[in-house]
Design an enzyme around this catalytic site. Structure first.
Site: not given
Ligand SMILES: *Cc1c(COP(=O)(O)O)cnc(C)c1O
Ligand code: SF4
Length: 441
Positions: A133, A142, A310, A347
């Site tokens: 993915r 935004c 993060d 993350d």
């Molecule tokens: C979060 C994320 C996804 C999707 O992750 P899922 O666990 O499948 O929801 C895909 N690519 C990136 C770079 C991400 O940060």
């Molecule tokens: S978190 Fe960042 S990318 Fe998401 S809606 Fe808010 S300003 Fe936009």
């Protein structure tokens, strides 16, 4: 019932604020026009003070001014109307929308691109980190600039507006990369694009045979629910499996207007998820999170992820210890419906992706028993089978007694720990690059 009365209370308060905002000269249908909302977004401190009927001390105001020069502010009149002016400084809506002078305290651990999105980017706009993915940044705009945004460095920055050519290149990359079966449209907020433009992107993606699903991440149901128009719904319904993830962080954001936006999306048959960010002073509380996830599921939204805040620039005042997140999950599992419990993730800084973290339920283990504990502290024994016959997997599906006859078996090299577990893989260890002991050999 309590919910009902709380909601109507908010409505009454909101209506008085709305009239305030409109100076009673503009008709109510402007209020529900999303373009009007964007056009009248609050972008400077003075207007904010005026709308909320407050005044900041001069020195603070100057610091706030500096802060928004570095990290711009933009708040929809709608989202602003959810702030309770009497106690604004502790208000969760205020804290997510209005700058704090602490954003200028850059912590030693702050990183410009904490998730390594730019490093994992084969082409502008695409982050390809996981095997099957990709994240596709289609917009840098935004509806509101969240103060806790991971992509603070990009949001509102004109240099990052993806051009049509860049989007086409992204689509081409996906077309030429058959392992990609899931495309996440992100940004910015994809719903800030005009319907026709988004329709075009979705059509292009859907014409790629290996793309099985498309996901859209949007905060509009929270900060600009009027964006979920009947026309948008009509357009979305034409497309093949679309999943939408939204971004509610606090139960106070779930009010009649956002409930209506969620109802429209769910009625269109779109599965809805929610990603929250754990934020100090906003939602770092088990009770608030429990209320949030219950209200979400009540509105057919499945809590998906709870993110540890993060290491982006200027977010240090929002960060909690990881233990706070574990405590929240401990307070949810067993205490409320299983499907309303999000997965708490960190993350990985540097781009390792999302790493789930949770309380320990496995107390001990022997060769035929596991000892587990439940949410109440009950300790229990699960006796494992004495004669389990393992299907030694040699990937020869035709001669296997399990049924996996696939037209095109996946021939993807296993990655990570899975590689160590696979029966037919000879790897016995994973060694980090640059391990001195190995390099000396
Ligand atoms: C979060 C994320 C996804 C999707 O992750 P899922 O666990 O499948 O929801 C895909 N690519 C990136 C770079 C991400 O940060
Ligand atoms: S978190 Fe960042 S990318 Fe998401 S809606 Fe808010 S300003 Fe936009």
């Amino acid at each position: 019932m309590k919910l009902q009365s709380e909601n109507s209370l908010t409505v009454v308060k909101n209506i008085s604020k709305i009239t305030n905002f409109l100076n009673s000269s503009i008709a109510e249908d402007f209020w529900t026009d999303w373009k009007w909302q964007i056009k009248h977004s609050i972008r400077d401190i003075e207007t904010f003070e005026k709308k909320l009927g407050i005044k900041f001390p001069l020195e603070e105001k100057m610091k706030l001014q500096k802060t928004i020069e570095r990290f711009p502010m933009s708040i929809t009149p709608y989202y602003l109307s959810l702030i309770e002016a009497d106690n604004y400084s502790n208000d969760p809506i205020f804290r997510q929308a209005f700058p704090s002078i602490e954003e200028m305290n850059i912590d030693q651990s702050d990183l410009l691109d904490p998730l390594g999105e730019d490093k994992d980017s084969p082409i502008t706009g695409i982050t390809h980190r996981y095997p099957d993915r990709v994240l596709f940044h289609v917009s840098n705009r935004c509806a509101m600039y969240c103060r806790h945004c991971t992509r603070k460095r990009k949001v509102g920055d004109v240099d990052f507006i993806p051009t049509k050519e860049e989007i086409m290149e992204g689509i081409e990359y996906i077309r030429k990369t058959p392992v990609v079966r899931d495309v996440l449209l992100s940004g910015g907020d994809p719903f800030m694009l005009p319907d026709e433009y988004l329709d075009w992107i979705l059509t292009e993606l859907e014409n790629i045979p290996h793309v099985e699903i498309i996901r859209i991440g949007t905060r509009t149901p929270v900060v600009l629910p009027f964006r979920i128009t009947d026309d948008l719904i009509k357009m979305l319904k034409k497309h093949k499996p679309i999943w939408i993830n939204t971004h509610f962080n606090h139960p106070r954001e779930i009010v009649p207007d956002s409930i209506e936006a969620l109802r429209k999306l769910a009625d269109a048959g779109i599965p809805l998820g929610n990603q929250s960010v754990l934020l100090a002073g906003v939602n770092d509380c088990t009770h608030i999170m429990k209320k949030l996830v219950r209200k979400l599921t009540q509105n057919r939204v499945r809590p998906y992820y709870l993110y540890q805040c993060d290491l982006s620039m200027g977010l240090s005042h929002f960060r909690t210890p990881v233990g706070k997140g574990i405590e929240i999950i401990e307070g949810l599992r067993g205490h409320t419906s299983g499907f309303s419990i999000p997965t708490y993730v960190v993350d990985a800084p540097g781009g390792g992706g999302k790493i789930p973290v949770m309380p320990n339920y496995l107390v001990s283990w022997s060769n035929n028993k596991v000892i587990l504990r439940n949410f109440e502290g009950v300790i229990t024994t699960y006796k494992e089978p004495d004669n389990y016959e393992n299907n030694n997997c040699d990937l020869d599906c035709d001669n296997c007694n399990l049924y996996l006859k696939m037209e095109s078996p996946e021939k993807v090299e296993p990655v990570g720990i899975k590689k160590l577990l696979d029966d037919c893989n000879d790897s016995i260890s994973l060694t980090p690059d640059g391990t001195e002991r190995i390099e000396k050999r």
